[in-house]
Design an enzyme around this catalytic site. Structure first.
Site, PDB file in Angstrom:
ATOM      1  N   HIS A  15      20.272 -50.568 -57.328  1.00  0.00           N
ATOM      2  CA  HIS A  15      19.631 -49.441 -57.319  1.00  0.00           C
ATOM      3  C   HIS A  15      19.843 -48.892 -55.754  1.00  0.00           C
ATOM      4  O   HIS A  15      18.567 -49.937 -54.922  1.00  0.00           O
ATOM      5  CB  HIS A  15      18.871 -48.634 -58.509  1.00  0.00           C
ATOM      6  CG  HIS A  15      19.304 -47.332 -58.268  1.00  0.00           C
ATOM      7  ND1 HIS A  15      19.508 -46.505 -59.142  1.00  0.00           N
ATOM      8  CD2 HIS A  15      18.030 -46.199 -57.913  1.00  0.00           C
ATOM      9  CE1 HIS A  15      19.069 -45.305 -58.905  1.00  0.00           C
ATOM     10  NE2 HIS A  15      18.048 -44.903 -58.301  1.00  0.00           N
TER      11      HIS A  15
ATOM     12  N   ILE B  36      27.247 -46.304 -68.029  1.00  0.00           N
ATOM     13  CA  ILE B  36      26.501 -47.165 -68.558  1.00  0.00           C
ATOM     14  C   ILE B  36      27.084 -48.007 -69.805  1.00  0.00           C
ATOM     15  O   ILE B  36      27.996 -47.549 -70.392  1.00  0.00           O
ATOM     16  CB  ILE B  36      26.074 -45.640 -69.647  1.00  0.00           C
ATOM     17  CG1 ILE B  36      25.311 -44.590 -68.696  1.00  0.00           C
ATOM     18  CG2 ILE B  36      24.512 -46.531 -70.111  1.00  0.00           C
ATOM     19  CD1 ILE B  36      24.108 -45.418 -67.744  1.00  0.00           C
TER      20      ILE B  36
HETATM   21  C1  GRF Z   1      25.430 -49.308 -53.778  1.00  0.00           C
HETATM   22  O1  GRF Z   1      24.465 -48.732 -53.028  1.00  0.00           O
HETATM   23  C2  GRF Z   1      24.729 -49.519 -55.284  1.00  0.00           C
HETATM   24  O2  GRF Z   1      22.985 -49.659 -55.240  1.00  0.00           O
HETATM   25  C3  GRF Z   1      24.965 -47.937 -56.261  1.00  0.00           C
HETATM   26  O3  GRF Z   1      26.203 -48.154 -55.735  1.00  0.00           O
HETATM   27  C4  GRF Z   1      26.743 -48.609 -54.339  1.00  0.00           C
HETATM   28  C5  GRF Z   1      27.753 -49.802 -55.030  1.00  0.00           C
HETATM   29  O4  GRF Z   1      28.214 -49.511 -53.555  1.00  0.00           O
HETATM   30  N1  GRF Z   1      25.205 -48.574 -57.802  1.00  0.00           N
HETATM   31  P1  GRF Z   1      29.719 -50.584 -53.415  1.00  0.00           P
HETATM   32  O5  GRF Z   1      30.620 -49.354 -53.810  1.00  0.00           O
HETATM   33  O6  GRF Z   1      29.793 -51.658 -53.224  1.00  0.00           O
HETATM   34  O7  GRF Z   1      30.477 -50.292 -51.719  1.00  0.00           O
END
Ligand code: GRF
Length: 192
Positions: A101, A84
């Site tokens: 997200h 955060i």
């Molecule tokens: C994504 O689904 C994003 O929305 C979430 O974490 C994931 C990251 O995936 N916050 P990666 O680490 O880029 O493969």
């Protein structure tokens, strides 16, 4: 900023090279995650997001803000960054931080959006790209894409399908922000 497996980071690097609408100037990662390897493999300056976390959170927040500010980013993208952001960071880059997200906000905010959607039994979930404010997944929504939930989905299978949509949507939104600025509901939003 990435602290996961880096698949969203890779999609941004690829898009940035294709049409060159934007350049990734630095990558903030937790050195222990795969995204750090991607930064090194692409010879992009790397900021270790644990840089000062042995201090208190305020010190970490101030140190991270200074390190990122040194690169003068026009935009900050949190692509799977599971920390955060603190008040110093938000006040320095507020309005210019974009997050992806893996759910259709305001449904299923927080760190378990995919699991929560599955547990709730929704038939449609998806991905949301939004500006980051001082809440958790509560900033202005820029774009969304629906993703169907399959009866035999596990968290992993559903999350991978969502990430396929995210990789394109996030790169599209970052390209639009860099080339056209923030447009929300068809209106150009004024970014401080
Ligand atoms: C994504 O689904 C994003 O929305 C979430 O974490 C994931 C990251 O995936 N916050 P990666 O680490 O880029 O493969």
């Amino acid at each position: 900023m990435a602290s996961g497996t880096g698949s969203l980071l890779e999609s941004l690097l690829e898009r940035g090279r294709q049409d060159a609408p934007f350049e990734v100037t630095a990558i903030v990662v937790d050195r222990a995650c795969r995204a750090a390897e991607i930064a090194r493999d692409n010879e992009i300056p790397l900021v270790d997001c644990r840089l000062a976390d042995h201090h208190d959170r305020a010190t970490w927040d101030a140190a991270l803000t200074e390190q990122v500010d040194a690169f003068g980013p026009a935009w900050v993208v949190t692509a799977g960054f599971m920390k955060i952001l603190g008040p110093s960071f938000l006040s320095r880059f507020g309005g210019r931080i974009v997050n992806s997200h893996p759910a259709l906000l305001p449904a299923f905010p927080g760190a378990h959006g995919v699991t929560d959607a599955l547990a709730h039994g929704v038939k449609i979930t998806g991905t949301t790209v939004h500006l980051v404010d001082d809440g958790v997944d509560t900033g202005p929504i820029l774009a969304q894409q629906a993703v169907a939930v399959h009866p035999d989905d596990t968290e992993d299978s559903l999350h991978e399908r969502i990430k396929s949509a995210e990789r394109v949507l996030l790169a599209d939104v970052v390209t639009a922000l860099v080339t056209r600025g923030v447009v929300i509901d068809g209106r150009k939003a004024d970014i401080p």
